[in-house]
Design an enzyme around this catalytic site. Structure first.
Site, PDB file in Angstrom:
ATOM      1  N   GLY A   1     -13.423 -18.844   0.100  1.00  0.00           N
ATOM      2  CA  GLY A   1     -13.393 -17.425   0.480  1.00  0.00           C
ATOM      3  C   GLY A   1     -12.146 -16.684   0.016  1.00  0.00           C
ATOM      4  O   GLY A   1     -11.812 -15.629   0.538  1.00  0.00           O
TER       5      GLY A   1
ATOM      6  N   VAL B   1       0.003  -4.414  -0.761  1.00  0.00           N
ATOM      7  CA  VAL B   1       0.629  -5.328  -1.734  1.00  0.00           C
ATOM      8  C   VAL B   1       1.144  -6.562  -0.996  1.00  0.00           C
ATOM      9  O   VAL B   1       1.932  -6.449  -0.053  1.00  0.00           O
ATOM     10  CB  VAL B   1       1.826  -4.654  -2.456  1.00  0.00           C
ATOM     11  CG1 VAL B   1       2.477  -5.635  -3.425  1.00  0.00           C
ATOM     12  CG2 VAL B   1       1.386  -3.400  -3.184  1.00  0.00           C
TER      13      VAL B   1
ATOM     14  N   LYS C   1      -1.599  -3.761  -7.551  1.00  0.00           N
ATOM     15  CA  LYS C   1      -0.420  -4.011  -6.721  1.00  0.00           C
ATOM     16  C   LYS C   1       0.856  -3.703  -7.499  1.00  0.00           C
ATOM     17  O   LYS C   1       1.816  -3.146  -6.948  1.00  0.00           O
ATOM     18  CB  LYS C   1      -0.438  -5.462  -6.232  1.00  0.00           C
ATOM     19  CG  LYS C   1      -1.616  -5.747  -5.285  1.00  0.00           C
ATOM     20  CD  LYS C   1      -1.847  -7.234  -5.072  1.00  0.00           C
ATOM     21  CE  LYS C   1      -3.024  -7.501  -4.138  1.00  0.00           C
ATOM     22  NZ  LYS C   1      -3.438  -8.916  -4.119  1.00  0.00           N
TER      23      LYS C   1
ATOM     24  N   ASP D   1      -6.648  -6.885  -9.839  1.00  0.00           N
ATOM     25  CA  ASP D   1      -6.103  -6.859  -8.475  1.00  0.00           C
ATOM     26  C   ASP D   1      -4.566  -6.834  -8.531  1.00  0.00           C
ATOM     27  O   ASP D   1      -3.913  -6.012  -7.880  1.00  0.00           O
ATOM     28  CB  ASP D   1      -6.613  -8.098  -7.717  1.00  0.00           C
ATOM     29  CG  ASP D   1      -6.027  -8.209  -6.330  1.00  0.00           C
ATOM     30  OD1 ASP D   1      -6.436  -7.440  -5.465  1.00  0.00           O
ATOM     31  OD2 ASP D   1      -5.130  -9.052  -6.123  1.00  0.00           O
TER      32      ASP D   1
ATOM     33  N   ALA E   1     -14.022   3.582  14.427  1.00  0.00           N
ATOM     34  CA  ALA E   1     -15.201   4.026  13.680  1.00  0.00           C
ATOM     35  C   ALA E   1     -15.634   2.911  12.733  1.00  0.00           C
ATOM     36  O   ALA E   1     -14.819   2.408  11.945  1.00  0.00           O
ATOM     37  CB  ALA E   1     -14.867   5.295  12.896  1.00  0.00           C
TER      38      ALA E   1
HETATM   39  N1  HSE Z   1      -8.085 -11.272  -3.783  1.00  0.00           N
HETATM   40  C1  HSE Z   1      -6.718 -11.055  -3.470  1.00  0.00           C
HETATM   41  C2  HSE Z   1      -5.942 -12.276  -3.907  1.00  0.00           C
HETATM   42  C3  HSE Z   1      -6.444 -10.857  -2.021  1.00  0.00           C
HETATM   43  O1  HSE Z   1      -6.539 -13.251  -4.348  1.00  0.00           O
HETATM   44  O2  HSE Z   1      -4.727 -12.250  -3.803  1.00  0.00           O
HETATM   45  C4  HSE Z   1      -6.426  -9.446  -1.560  1.00  0.00           C
HETATM   46  O3  HSE Z   1      -5.528  -8.654  -2.260  1.00  0.00           O
END
Ligand code: HSE
Length: 441
Positions: A198, A143, A216, A212, A52
Site C-alpha cells: 500500500g 512535503v 514536493k 510526486d 464534510a
Molecule cells: N506516494 C508517496 C510516496 C507518498 O511514496 O512517498 C505520499 O506523498
C-alpha cells in the site's frame, strides 16, 4: 503552561474538516485523543465542529462513534459557517480542492492542507487570496509526510540563504531501490511488493516517473529560494530504467542509487531536478532506506542540516497537519488575526535550463570486443567535451561483446546528450544501456 488560557485570545478554535479519508480520519482521531494534552501545551481547545465528506454512507461507524460532531456531505456548510476558524482540506487533487480553499480564504479563515499537487500548481494564486484576506495557508504535510520541513524553513531557518536542497522525497521509489539492492529483487518484483504493502500512489506512475517528488521539490524550492518554482520548471526522470546491474556496478564503484530531488541556487538562478543518481555510499543520504524520506539543506549560517522520518502514512501525515493547526491556534485571537508565515516568494529568479546543468555521469555500454573500440569512444567523448574519470570493463554472456562502465567528470547535460547521439552511430557500439547522473554531494 498557560495559567489562564482565556487571557491569550480565544479559548476555543473551531475547525472544519473537509475529507474523512485515510488522512482525514486520522487527523480527527489525533485531535480527539490528544485534545487535553494539546490544551495543556497551548492553552487552546481544538474542536472539530464540522466534518464534510462526500461519501458519508461508507463512514457510518465513524459517524456513530463521534455523534457530538456535525457530519455533512456539503463542504460549504463548513466554509460558510461563521464560527469556523480553520478549514482543513484533505481531499487532495486540484478541483474542487482549489475552490474550497480559496472559498475559505475569501471568508477570512485559515487553511491547512496536505495537498502537494495543488500547492505545486496553484500556490501563487492561493497565497494571493490569503494575503488579500489577511489570513494564511499552512501545508507542512504536503512535503515529507510527518517530517517538519516547511515550518522550520519559514521560521527557525528563515535567516539563512539556502543554497542547496537534496531530498529523498518519495517513499515508494526509495522502497523499490532498497529492495532491489538489499534483496536482489527486479524492478517489477519490488514495485509489486510496494503496491501490495500500500505504499504506491493510486497511479504508481506518479511515484515511479518522479512526478510526486517533483511536486514536493517545487514546493520546497519556492520556499527555500524565495522565488516561485512552477512544477513545469522541474526536470523529471524516473527510476523505470534502473536495473540490478546498474545497482551492482554502482556498488562496486562506491556508490548507491537513489531517486533525488535536487534544488540549488546557482548565482541567483534556480536549478530544480528529480532524477535517479549515484551518490557516495558514505554520504548520510545513502543510509535512508525503505519508505523513509530525508531532506538535506545547506544554509549560509546553519551549514549542513538534515531532517529524516516517515514521508507518508496516516499517523505521520496527521502529525504534520495538526502541527499546522497548532501553529495557527497557539496565539489565536479571532478579532486580531495575523499572518503565521505568509508567502516568502519575494523575488523572481530565472530557472537554469536543464541542458546547461552540470553533472558527472555513469554510462553503461555494450560494445564489440575488439582492438581500437576504446579509442573510437574516447574520441567521441573528447569531441563533445566529456572527460572520462574512470572506466571498468566487464565480461558479458554474449561472445565477442564487452561491457564498459564509464564515470565522467563534470560536464553539461547537452554535451552528454550529443556524445550519446554520436556514439549510437558507431558500428562498434552494440547498445547504450543506461546513463545515470552521479552526485558527489
Ligand atoms: N506516494 C508517496 C510516496 C507518498 O511514496 O512517498 C505520499 O506523498
Amino acid at each position: 503552561m498557560y495559567k489562564d488560557a482565556s487571557s491569550n485570545g480565544d479559548l476555543t478554535v473551531n475547525i472544519g474538516l473537509i475529507g474523512l479519508g485515510y488522512i482525514g480520519s486520522e487527523v480527527f482521531k489525533l485531535i480527539h485523543e490528544q485534545h487535553d494534552y494539546i490544551m495543556k501545551k497551548i492553552g487552546k481547545d481544538l474542536k472539530i465542529t464540522v466534518v464534510a465528506e462526500k461519501d458519508l454512507g461508507s463512514r457510518k461507524e465513524f459517524v456513530k462513534k463521534y455523534k457530538g460532531t456535525r457530519f455533512t456531505d456539503n463542504p460549504y456548510e463548513a466554509i460558510n459557517d461563521e464560527s469556523i476558524d480553520i478549514i482543513v482540506e484533505l481531499i487532495g487533487g486540484i478541483d474542487p480542492a482549489f475552490e474550497f480553499i480559496t472559498g475559505a480564504l475569501k471568508k477570512g479563515k485559515y487553511v491547512v492542507t496536505a495537498n502537494k499537487d495543488l500547492m505545486a500548481r496553484k500556490g501563487a494564486k492561493i497565497f494571493e487570496e490569503a494575503e488579500k484576506n489577511n489570513t494564511d495557508i499552512l501545508f507542512e504535510a504536503s512535503v515529507g509526510g510527518g517530517i517538519p520541513i516547511i515550518g522550520p524553513l519559514k521560521s527557525s531557518l528563515a535567516s539563512n540563504n539556502i543554497s542547496k536542497i537534496v531530498g529523498i522525497l518519495n517513499g515508494t521509489t526509495n522502497f523499490i531501490l532498497t529492495k532491489m539492492k538489499d534483496n536482489s529483487l527486479s524492478f517489477d518484483e519490488a514495485l509489486k511488493m510496494a503496491k501490495h504493502l500500500g505504499y504506491a500512489e493510486a497511479n504508481p506512475a506518479s511515484d515511479i516517473e518522479g512526478n510526486d517528488a517533483a511536486n514536493k521539490l517545487a514546493i520546497l524550492a519556492s520556499i527555500a529560494f524565495n522565488s516561485r518554482v512552477h512544477i513545469e520548471d522541474v526536470y523529471r526522470e524516473g527510476i523505470g530504467n534502473i536495473s540490478i546491474s546498474d545497482i551492482s556496478y554502482a556498488d562496486e564503484l562506491g556508490y548507491i542509487i537513489k531517486l533525488l530531488a535536487i534544488g540549488s541556487d546557482e548565482g541567483g538562478k534556480v536549478n530544480v531536478r528529480v532524477h535517479p543518481a549515484l551518490i557516495p555510499k558514505k554520504h548520510i543520504l545513502a543510509s535512508i532506506k525503505d519508505t523513509y524520506n530525508a531532506v538535506y539543506f545547506y544554509g549560509n549560517y546553519v551549514g549542513e542540516i538534515m531532517s529524516f522520518g516517515r514521508g507518508a502514512g496516516d499517523k505521520p501525515t496527521a502529525s504534520s497537519v495538526v502541527g499546522d493547526i497548532i501553529a495557527i491556534a497557539r496565539n489565536y485571537d479571532r478579532n486580531n488575526k495575523r499572518i503565521i508565515y505568509g508567502c516568502t516568494c519575494f523575488t523572481d529568479k530565472q530557472i537554469v535550463p536543464f541542458m546547461e546543468t552540470i553533472n558527472k555521469f555513469y554510462i553503461l555500454i555494450d560494445v564489440t570486443d575488439k582492438t581500437g573500440v576504446l579509442a573510437k569512444i574516447a574520441q567521441v567523448f573528447g569531441k563533445n567535451n566529456v572527460s572520462i574519470q574512470s572506466m571498468i570493463q566487464k565480461q558479458t554472456d554474449v561472445k565477442g561483446t564487452a561491457r564498459l562502465v564509464f564515470i565522467t567528470h563534470d560536464t553539461a547535460n547537452k554535451n552528454l546528450y550529443s556524445s550519446i547521439e554520436e556514439l549510437k552511430k558507431l558500428d562498434v557500439i552494440k547498445e547504450i544501456i543506461n546513463t545515470i547522473r552521479v552526485e558527489e554531494l
